[in-house]
Design a protein around this motif. Structure first.
Motif, PDB file in Angstrom:
ATOM      1  N   GLU A  42      21.979 -27.368  -3.104  1.00 52.72           N
ATOM      2  CA  GLU A  42      21.344 -28.667  -2.868  1.00 52.72           C
ATOM      3  C   GLU A  42      21.045 -28.890  -1.381  1.00 52.72           C
ATOM      4  O   GLU A  42      20.327 -29.823  -1.017  1.00 52.72           O
ATOM      5  CB  GLU A  42      22.180 -29.819  -3.435  1.00 52.72           C
ATOM      6  CG  GLU A  42      23.554 -29.957  -2.844  1.00 52.72           C
ATOM      7  CD  GLU A  42      24.629 -29.185  -3.606  1.00 52.72           C
ATOM      8  OE1 GLU A  42      25.793 -29.577  -3.482  1.00 52.72           O
ATOM      9  OE2 GLU A  42      24.317 -28.199  -4.305  1.00 52.72           O
ATOM     10  N   TYR A  43      21.554 -28.015  -0.513  1.00 51.59           N
ATOM     11  CA  TYR A  43      21.297 -28.113   0.922  1.00 51.59           C
ATOM     12  C   TYR A  43      20.210 -27.147   1.380  1.00 51.59           C
ATOM     13  O   TYR A  43      19.895 -27.088   2.563  1.00 51.59           O
ATOM     14  CB  TYR A  43      22.597 -27.886   1.709  1.00 51.59           C
ATOM     15  CG  TYR A  43      23.554 -29.037   1.544  1.00 51.59           C
ATOM     16  CD1 TYR A  43      23.507 -30.139   2.399  1.00 51.59           C
ATOM     17  CD2 TYR A  43      24.483 -29.054   0.505  1.00 51.59           C
ATOM     18  CE1 TYR A  43      24.370 -31.213   2.228  1.00 51.59           C
ATOM     19  CE2 TYR A  43      25.347 -30.126   0.331  1.00 51.59           C
ATOM     20  CZ  TYR A  43      25.283 -31.197   1.199  1.00 51.59           C
ATOM     21  OH  TYR A  43      26.134 -32.262   1.026  1.00 51.59           O
ATOM     22  N   TRP A  44      19.638 -26.401   0.464  1.00 52.52           N
ATOM     23  CA  TRP A  44      18.561 -25.480   0.806  1.00 52.52           C
ATOM     24  C   TRP A  44      17.313 -26.262   1.215  1.00 52.52           C
ATOM     25  O   TRP A  44      16.992 -27.295   0.643  1.00 52.52           O
ATOM     26  CB  TRP A  44      18.216 -24.598  -0.387  1.00 52.52           C
ATOM     27  CG  TRP A  44      19.226 -23.534  -0.702  1.00 52.52           C
ATOM     28  CD1 TRP A  44      20.425 -23.317  -0.089  1.00 52.52           C
ATOM     29  CD2 TRP A  44      19.124 -22.551  -1.725  1.00 52.52           C
ATOM     30  NE1 TRP A  44      21.074 -22.259  -0.668  1.00 52.52           N
ATOM     31  CE2 TRP A  44      20.298 -21.769  -1.679  1.00 52.52           C
ATOM     32  CE3 TRP A  44      18.164 -22.250  -2.677  1.00 52.52           C
ATOM     33  CZ2 TRP A  44      20.532 -20.708  -2.546  1.00 52.52           C
ATOM     34  CZ3 TRP A  44      18.383 -21.196  -3.542  1.00 52.52           C
ATOM     35  CH2 TRP A  44      19.560 -20.432  -3.466  1.00 52.52           C
ATOM     36  N   GLY A  45      16.588 -25.721   2.175  1.00 50.04           N
ATOM     37  CA  GLY A  45      15.298 -26.285   2.566  1.00 50.04           C
ATOM     38  C   GLY A  45      15.377 -27.620   3.269  1.00 50.04           C
ATOM     39  O   GLY A  45      14.365 -28.313   3.393  1.00 50.04           O
ATOM     40  N   LYS A  46      16.544 -27.990   3.767  1.00 49.23           N
ATOM     41  CA  LYS A  46      16.710 -29.294   4.417  1.00 49.23           C
ATOM     42  C   LYS A  46      17.082 -29.167   5.892  1.00 49.23           C
ATOM     43  O   LYS A  46      17.519 -30.133   6.508  1.00 49.23           O
ATOM     44  CB  LYS A  46      17.753 -30.118   3.667  1.00 49.23           C
ATOM     45  CG  LYS A  46      17.305 -30.428   2.243  1.00 49.23           C
ATOM     46  CD  LYS A  46      18.315 -31.270   1.507  1.00 49.23           C
ATOM     47  CE  LYS A  46      17.784 -31.550   0.092  1.00 49.23           C
ATOM     48  NZ  LYS A  46      18.766 -32.216  -0.730  1.00 49.23           N
ATOM     49  N   GLY A  47      16.958 -27.968   6.439  1.00 52.98           N
ATOM     50  CA  GLY A  47      17.180 -27.773   7.865  1.00 52.98           C
ATOM     51  C   GLY A  47      18.616 -27.503   8.285  1.00 52.98           C
ATOM     52  O   GLY A  47      18.899 -27.392   9.480  1.00 52.98           O
ATOM     53  N   PHE A  48      19.526 -27.379   7.326  1.00 50.43           N
ATOM     54  CA  PHE A  48      20.916 -27.113   7.687  1.00 50.43           C
ATOM     55  C   PHE A  48      21.111 -25.670   8.158  1.00 50.43           C
ATOM     56  O   PHE A  48      21.914 -25.419   9.059  1.00 50.43           O
ATOM     57  CB  PHE A  48      21.846 -27.431   6.514  1.00 50.43           C
ATOM     58  CG  PHE A  48      21.952 -28.904   6.233  1.00 50.43           C
ATOM     59  CD1 PHE A  48      22.824 -29.698   6.962  1.00 50.43           C
ATOM     60  CD2 PHE A  48      21.174 -29.503   5.252  1.00 50.43           C
ATOM     61  CE1 PHE A  48      22.930 -31.051   6.726  1.00 50.43           C
ATOM     62  CE2 PHE A  48      21.261 -30.859   5.000  1.00 50.43           C
ATOM     63  CZ  PHE A  48      22.141 -31.641   5.734  1.00 50.43           C
ATOM     64  N   GLY A  49      20.385 -24.741   7.565  1.00 51.77           N
ATOM     65  CA  GLY A  49      20.473 -23.346   7.973  1.00 51.77           C
ATOM     66  C   GLY A  49      20.080 -23.142   9.429  1.00 51.77           C
ATOM     67  O   GLY A  49      20.833 -22.519  10.188  1.00 51.77           O
ATOM     68  N   PRO A  50      18.915 -23.661   9.852  1.00 54.07           N
ATOM     69  CA  PRO A  50      18.538 -23.507  11.260  1.00 54.07           C
ATOM     70  C   PRO A  50      19.563 -24.115  12.226  1.00 54.07           C
ATOM     71  O   PRO A  50      19.872 -23.519  13.254  1.00 54.07           O
ATOM     72  CB  PRO A  50      17.201 -24.248  11.354  1.00 54.07           C
ATOM     73  CG  PRO A  50      16.646 -24.210   9.978  1.00 54.07           C
ATOM     74  CD  PRO A  50      17.829 -24.232   9.057  1.00 54.07           C
ATOM     75  N   GLU A  51      20.102 -25.279  11.867  1.00 53.47           N
ATOM     76  CA  GLU A  51      21.107 -25.899  12.743  1.00 53.47           C
ATOM     77  C   GLU A  51      22.348 -25.017  12.853  1.00 53.47           C
ATOM     78  O   GLU A  51      22.889 -24.815  13.941  1.00 53.47           O
ATOM     79  CB  GLU A  51      21.511 -27.277  12.226  1.00 53.47           C
ATOM     80  CG  GLU A  51      20.546 -28.367  12.599  1.00 53.47           C
ATOM     81  CD  GLU A  51      21.053 -29.756  12.237  1.00 53.47           C
ATOM     82  OE1 GLU A  51      22.202 -30.099  12.597  1.00 53.47           O
ATOM     83  OE2 GLU A  51      20.294 -30.493  11.588  1.00 53.47           O
ATOM     84  N   GLY A  52      22.803 -24.508  11.714  1.00 56.23           N
ATOM     85  CA  GLY A  52      23.992 -23.655  11.724  1.00 56.23           C
ATOM     86  C   GLY A  52      23.777 -22.362  12.471  1.00 56.23           C
ATOM     87  O   GLY A  52      24.639 -21.919  13.248  1.00 56.23           O
ATOM     88  N   LEU A  53      22.622 -21.747  12.264  1.00 58.41           N
ATOM     89  CA  LEU A  53      22.333 -20.477  12.943  1.00 58.41           C
ATOM     90  C   LEU A  53      22.186 -20.695  14.443  1.00 58.41           C
ATOM     91  O   LEU A  53      22.640 -19.879  15.242  1.00 58.41           O
ATOM     92  CB  LEU A  53      21.079 -19.838  12.351  1.00 58.41           C
ATOM     93  CG  LEU A  53      20.787 -18.420  12.803  1.00 58.41           C
ATOM     94  CD1 LEU A  53      21.977 -17.496  12.589  1.00 58.41           C
ATOM     95  CD2 LEU A  53      19.561 -17.880  12.089  1.00 58.41           C
ATOM     96  N   GLN A  54      21.591 -21.804  14.845  1.00 59.52           N
ATOM     97  CA  GLN A  54      21.462 -22.082  16.273  1.00 59.52           C
ATOM     98  C   GLN A  54      22.840 -22.273  16.914  1.00 59.52           C
ATOM     99  O   GLN A  54      23.082 -21.810  18.032  1.00 59.52           O
ATOM    100  CB  GLN A  54      20.589 -23.313  16.505  1.00 59.52           C
ATOM    101  CG  GLN A  54      20.232 -23.472  17.955  1.00 59.52           C
ATOM    102  CD  GLN A  54      19.052 -24.379  18.177  1.00 59.52           C
ATOM    103  OE1 GLN A  54      18.210 -24.571  17.300  1.00 59.52           O
ATOM    104  NE2 GLN A  54      18.976 -24.941  19.351  1.00 59.52           N
TER     105      GLN A  54
END
Length: 181
Positions: A99-111
């Motif tokens: 449910e967190y896919w495609g909501k920008g959480f991945g880029p924040e975490g990777l950064q």
């Protein structure tokens, strides 16, 4: 060490995260775009993997990605194959809660992971591997400053088709220059 952004924070993975990681590791939809092996693992196999590979290795660091507002673990980011002499590592990210896919959480975490790798660990280079059909991830990595460095041609078989594995990398200077802009 704890890092956080507006919506997420990283916390060191612990043995208490094993069952949650086991759930993500056995979700074929989650692993479809990130894991070359779509095996199903027993809880005992996952415990062994977490204890020996994730927590027991001096060459890797893994962090649980936590959504700050609800304090919900949503994924994992890792630096693996760390080569301290040459200041290199490979990074991995999996958002296990769909449910967190495609909501920008991945880029924040990777950064956050890249900030840690380049600013705290003083690594020179971070690499990653991405499946050629994972266009959303390729766009993300490119936006963060990763460069395509090559590919392993037709080395992944998914859904009846051969796919390339793309190799990407970013240098410390490239990342820092991009962050300053």
């Amino acid at each position: 060490m704890l890092f956080e952004s507006a919506r997420v924070k990283l916390r060191k993975m612990t043995v208490e995260d094993t069952e949650l990681y086991h759930k993500w590791r056995n979700d074929m939809e989650v692993m479809h775009s990130t894991n070359p092996s779509l095996d199903v693992y027993s809880l005992e196999q996952t415990k062994e993997f977490v204890e020996q590979v994730i927590l027991g290795s001096h060459n890797s660091k893994s962090y649980i990605l936590v959504e700050k507002e609800k304090e919900i673990p949503i994924g994992i980011v890792s630096l693996i194959n760390m080569d301290y002499q040459n200041r290199n590592a490979e990074c991995i990210i999996d958002i296990g809660e769909k449910e967190y896919w495609g909501k920008g959480f991945g880029p924040e975490g990777l950064q956050l992971l890249l900030d840690y790798a380049f600013y705290e660990l003083n690594l020179h280079r971070i690499s990653l591997k991405v499946f050629s059909f994972n266009e959303r991830a390729i766009r993300l990595y490119t936006k963060l400053g990763f460069t395509k460095e090559g590919k392993s041609r037709q080395s992944l078989f998914r859904n009846g088709t051969w796919h390339d594995i793309i190799h990407m990398g970013i240098l410390q200077t490239e990342y820092m220059d991009k962050r300053l802009k």
